[in-house]
Scaffold this motif. Structure first.
Motif, PDB file in Angstrom:
ATOM      1  N   ASN A 162       0.816  -1.230   0.000  1.00  0.00           N
ATOM      2  CA  ASN A 162       0.000   0.000   0.000  1.00  0.00           C
ATOM      3  C   ASN A 162       0.843   1.270   0.000  1.00  0.00           C
ATOM      4  N   THR A 163       2.042   1.190  -0.587  1.00  0.00           N
ATOM      5  CA  THR A 163       2.862   2.388  -0.800  1.00  0.00           C
ATOM      6  C   THR A 163       3.151   2.499  -2.291  1.00  0.00           C
ATOM      7  N   ALA A 164       3.776   3.600  -2.675  1.00  0.00           N
ATOM      8  CA  ALA A 164       4.045   3.819  -4.099  1.00  0.00           C
ATOM      9  C   ALA A 164       5.112   2.866  -4.640  1.00  0.00           C
ATOM     10  N   PRO A 166       5.944  -0.513  -4.350  1.00  0.00           N
ATOM     11  CA  PRO A 166       5.611  -1.754  -5.053  1.00  0.00           C
ATOM     12  C   PRO A 166       4.922  -1.529  -6.398  1.00  0.00           C
ATOM     13  N   LYS A 167       4.174  -0.431  -6.499  1.00  0.00           N
ATOM     14  CA  LYS A 167       3.496  -0.127  -7.765  1.00  0.00           C
ATOM     15  C   LYS A 167       4.509   0.258  -8.845  1.00  0.00           C
ATOM     16  N   LEU A 168       5.538   1.033  -8.456  1.00  0.00           N
ATOM     17  CA  LEU A 168       6.578   1.420  -9.402  1.00  0.00           C
ATOM     18  C   LEU A 168       7.372   0.204  -9.870  1.00  0.00           C
ATOM     19  N   GLU A 170       6.214  -2.918  -9.930  1.00  0.00           N
ATOM     20  CA  GLU A 170       5.302  -3.731 -10.741  1.00  0.00           C
ATOM     21  C   GLU A 170       5.196  -3.189 -12.167  1.00  0.00           C
ATOM     22  N   LYS A 171       5.206  -1.863 -12.292  1.00  0.00           N
ATOM     23  CA  LYS A 171       5.127  -1.249 -13.621  1.00  0.00           C
ATOM     24  C   LYS A 171       6.440  -1.295 -14.381  1.00  0.00           C
ATOM     25  N   GLU A 173       9.013   0.570 -13.667  1.00  0.00           N
ATOM     26  CA  GLU A 173       9.621   1.903 -13.705  1.00  0.00           C
ATOM     27  C   GLU A 173      10.921   1.954 -12.920  1.00  0.00           C
TER      28      GLU A 173
END
Length: 346
Positions: A162-164, A166-168, A170-171, A173
């Protein structure tokens, strides 16, 4: 909330057994949202209700963006004598990646002001950040050294849900967090700080002689402590307790003179495992005499049996009665400790 905090301090006086208070620590959040007068009002309640040693360590955690010139000056005039500042990095790209509220200039400006008012300062730095080169990590350490900071805490970057971050990852980036990069940074850290007079007294903590954190050292040496406020944890060598997280329920309970907490009785095995975990992380290691005296011969024999493979791999060594990690084993100490844990005794 302030009234509730002060009331909890008063209610829990009997838990200290008349032992003098050696350290007071404001942390686990952002205590600098309080005014200095409010912080001092809490300190005064402690002094009124407990015996306090002549020169206690009184620390306030803060982020660079919380520490204005006025705030630092006011803190310096109070009983607070130590700052723990969450710098994390002196580089803009790292701070953006970690979603920190402050920027690189604020980190430098804050330390410039803080070091003019406080002698005893600790800062936090993060290593193992994706795309952080060895050279940039060395620059981070060097910037701290240039400020003549006497205590540095360093932690490997972890990916929290729920932080930025892991999303970065996953993408695609940024690359994923890598253990080998963290280990490389850790080895650089140990070498540089050792060369500048720091003692690596705990896995994540480095202090110049006379500047070890008394607060954190108490945890690692198994001393009793009181945690005041929502979510705060306490320990008395036989029990661990924790307050409820909900602010409203916390305040209402204290208005009714009730302590809003849960208590866990620690078994001998719980206490043995905690001592193994904390002992291996520090320069004080694990005392075999203490293991036998407090837990019995069975625990000592189990510990010695479990250590054999790690000794053969040059990750652990025995110095007379004390079990310690080698330089090679330091980065792996938590994993080694888990292998020494005992789960099948009461």
């Amino acid at each position: 909330m302030l009234v509730a905090l002060c009331h909890e301090i008063k209610l829990r006086h009997s838990e200290i057994d008349d032992k003098p208070i050696e350290t007071i620590y404001f942390g686990g959040g952002t205590p600098t949202v309080l005014s200095v007068d409010e912080l001092e009002s809490i300190i005064e309640v402690i002094y009124t209700n407990y015996e306090v040693i002549e020169n206690p360590e009184i620390t306030v955690e803060a982020n660079p963006d919380d520490l204005s010139e006025e705030k630092i000056s006011a803190l310096a005039k109070s009983k607070v004598n130590r700052l723990s500042i969450g710098i994390q990095s002196f580089f803009e790209e790292d701070l953006l990646l970690m979603n920190r509220a402050h920027n690189a200039k604020e980190a430098v400006d804050c330390l410039s002001l803080a070091t003019s008012e406080f002698e005893n300062i600790s800062i936090d730095l993060i290593y193992g950040i994706p795309n952080m080169s060895a050279d940039r990590w060395k620059e981070n350490i060097q910037k701290a050294l240039d400020f003549d900071i006497p205590h540095i805490s360093c932690y490997a970057l972890t990916v929290e849900p729920n932080t930025a971050l892991p999303k970065l990852i996953e993408k695609g980036e940024i690359p994923p967090v890598q253990d080998d990069l963290a280990q490389q940074h850790f080895e650089i850290l140990v070498e540089m700080l050792d060369g500048h007079g720091f003692v690596h007294y705990e896995l994540s903590n480095f202090g110049k002689p006379g500047y070890f954190s008394k607060n954190n050292t108490a945890y690692w040496q198994g001393k009793s402590y009181l945690g005041i406020g929502p979510s705060a944890h306490s320990y008395n060598a036989k029990q661990r307790s924790w307050n409820i997280k909900n602010n409203t329920k916390y305040i209402k309970s204290l208005q009714q003179n009730e302590l809003p907490r849960e208590v866990e009785d620690l078994t001998p095995t719980d206490r043995y495992n905690e001592y193994v975990m904390t002992g291996l992380r520090t320069i004080w290691g694990i005392s075999l005499h203490k293991i036998e005296k407090e837990f019995g011969l069975t625990y000592k024999e189990y510990l010695l049996q479990q250590t054999q493979k790690h000794i053969k791999q040059h990750l652990l060594f025995l110095d007379q009665d004390t079990l310690l990690v080698t330089k090679k084993g330091k980065f792996l100490s938590d994993g080694i400790a888990s292998d020494l844990f005992l789960v099948n005794l009461g």
